[in-house]
Design an enzyme around this catalytic site. Sequence first.
Site, PDB file in Angstrom:
ATOM      1  N   MET A 127      39.195   0.388   9.869  1.00 34.83           N
ATOM      2  CA  MET A 127      38.507  -0.760  10.465  1.00 34.83           C
ATOM      3  C   MET A 127      39.393  -2.001  10.643  1.00 34.83           C
ATOM      4  O   MET A 127      38.911  -3.127  10.554  1.00 34.83           O
ATOM      5  CB  MET A 127      37.267  -1.113   9.617  1.00 34.83           C
ATOM      6  CG  MET A 127      36.258   0.014   9.510  1.00 34.83           C
ATOM      7  SD  MET A 127      35.692   0.631  11.120  1.00 34.83           S
ATOM      8  CE  MET A 127      34.597  -0.701  11.600  1.00 34.83           C
ATOM      9  N   LEU A 171      44.725  -3.038  15.293  1.00 32.10           N
ATOM     10  CA  LEU A 171      46.187  -2.959  15.168  1.00 32.10           C
ATOM     11  C   LEU A 171      46.858  -3.771  16.266  1.00 32.10           C
ATOM     12  O   LEU A 171      46.368  -3.822  17.403  1.00 32.10           O
ATOM     13  CB  LEU A 171      46.624  -1.490  15.243  1.00 32.10           C
ATOM     14  CG  LEU A 171      46.119  -0.619  14.076  1.00 32.10           C
ATOM     15  CD1 LEU A 171      46.231   0.862  14.407  1.00 32.10           C
ATOM     16  CD2 LEU A 171      46.872  -0.941  12.787  1.00 32.10           C
ATOM     17  N   HIS A 216      36.209   8.036  18.066  1.00 31.91           N
ATOM     18  CA  HIS A 216      35.273   6.947  18.362  1.00 31.91           C
ATOM     19  C   HIS A 216      33.887   7.544  18.623  1.00 31.91           C
ATOM     20  O   HIS A 216      33.765   8.528  19.351  1.00 31.91           O
ATOM     21  CB  HIS A 216      35.764   6.176  19.598  1.00 31.91           C
ATOM     22  CG  HIS A 216      34.879   5.015  19.942  1.00 31.91           C
ATOM     23  ND1 HIS A 216      34.903   3.837  19.239  1.00 31.91           N
ATOM     24  CD2 HIS A 216      33.922   4.874  20.894  1.00 31.91           C
ATOM     25  CE1 HIS A 216      34.000   3.010  19.745  1.00 31.91           C
ATOM     26  NE2 HIS A 216      33.395   3.618  20.752  1.00 31.91           N
ATOM     27  N   ARG A 272      48.676 -10.377   9.783  1.00 37.45           N
ATOM     28  CA  ARG A 272      48.468  -9.026  10.306  1.00 37.45           C
ATOM     29  C   ARG A 272      49.823  -8.316  10.428  1.00 37.45           C
ATOM     30  O   ARG A 272      49.961  -7.141  10.127  1.00 37.45           O
ATOM     31  CB  ARG A 272      47.815  -9.155  11.688  1.00 37.45           C
ATOM     32  CG  ARG A 272      46.980  -7.987  12.101  1.00 37.45           C
ATOM     33  CD  ARG A 272      46.278  -8.277  13.410  1.00 37.45           C
ATOM     34  NE  ARG A 272      45.003  -8.950  13.232  1.00 37.45           N
ATOM     35  CZ  ARG A 272      43.856  -8.329  12.910  1.00 37.45           C
ATOM     36  NH1 ARG A 272      43.836  -7.047  12.704  1.00 37.45           N
ATOM     37  NH2 ARG A 272      42.746  -8.997  12.786  1.00 37.45           N
ATOM     38  N   ASN A 288      42.619   8.498  17.562  1.00 30.37           N
ATOM     39  CA  ASN A 288      41.464   7.887  16.904  1.00 30.37           C
ATOM     40  C   ASN A 288      40.214   8.657  17.295  1.00 30.37           C
ATOM     41  O   ASN A 288      40.175   9.270  18.356  1.00 30.37           O
ATOM     42  CB  ASN A 288      41.332   6.435  17.392  1.00 30.37           C
ATOM     43  CG  ASN A 288      40.123   5.729  16.806  1.00 30.37           C
ATOM     44  OD1 ASN A 288      39.855   5.819  15.600  1.00 30.37           O
ATOM     45  ND2 ASN A 288      39.362   5.032  17.642  1.00 30.37           N
TER      46      ASN A 288
END
Length: 215
Positions: free
Chosen positions: A92, A95, A111, A67, A109
């Site tokens: 998707m 982080l 949502h 990652r 973001n």
Amino acid sequence: MSRRRVAILISGRGSNMASLMEAARAPDYPAEIALVLSNRPDAEGLERARAAGIETLAIDHKAHASRESFEQALDSALRERGIEFICLAGFMRVLTDWFVESWAGRMINIHPSLLPLFRGIHTHRRALEEGVLVHGCTVHFVVPELDAGPIVAQAAVPVVPGDTEESLAKRILVQEHLLYPKALDLICSGRARLEAGRVVFSEEWDAGGALHSPH
Ligand code: GRF
């Protein structure tokens, strides 16, 4: 007017990305979409952005061993292009704290729920299961905790008898497309800013305006 250089991060169809791109076509919009980046090379939205003449980039997370190395590549690509602000739009990948903290106050973001209700996935299904009568969407600053972070703007929609996950998703998506460009405008124009972990609206801005009414 200097426009903030914005990157949109996507993983899929990119309908919110398209609404941001559309808003940014207006000469007085305070942000320019300088890059659309996807972790999935086959994301539908990439083609749409390319067709609109926007630079696109795919950084496949599967090509990275960790990652961290994926996020290093992401971060370098953004910095090389002088990106100042990030909009996550159906991105998707979770982080890491490192990435989130390096972009603190500069990443938002969207949502599909009225946060702090229904963090995570399957928000519409869970809203129907709970029997809520009002549902909606939220634009928020990104913090290490998932789907948390200071709220910039929200839109509410009624849940009506006979609603299915699909019908509710569709009704909310219409509002997402109105809300996201409005939230980015608020931030990039300086009418909404972060102060001690909360979003503060400038005096000339009617704070109620950040609650987008569907009617
Ligand atoms: C939207 O519902 C958004 O709220 C969520 O993911 C979905 C992305 O859709 N974060 P799209 O790719 O913008 O069409």
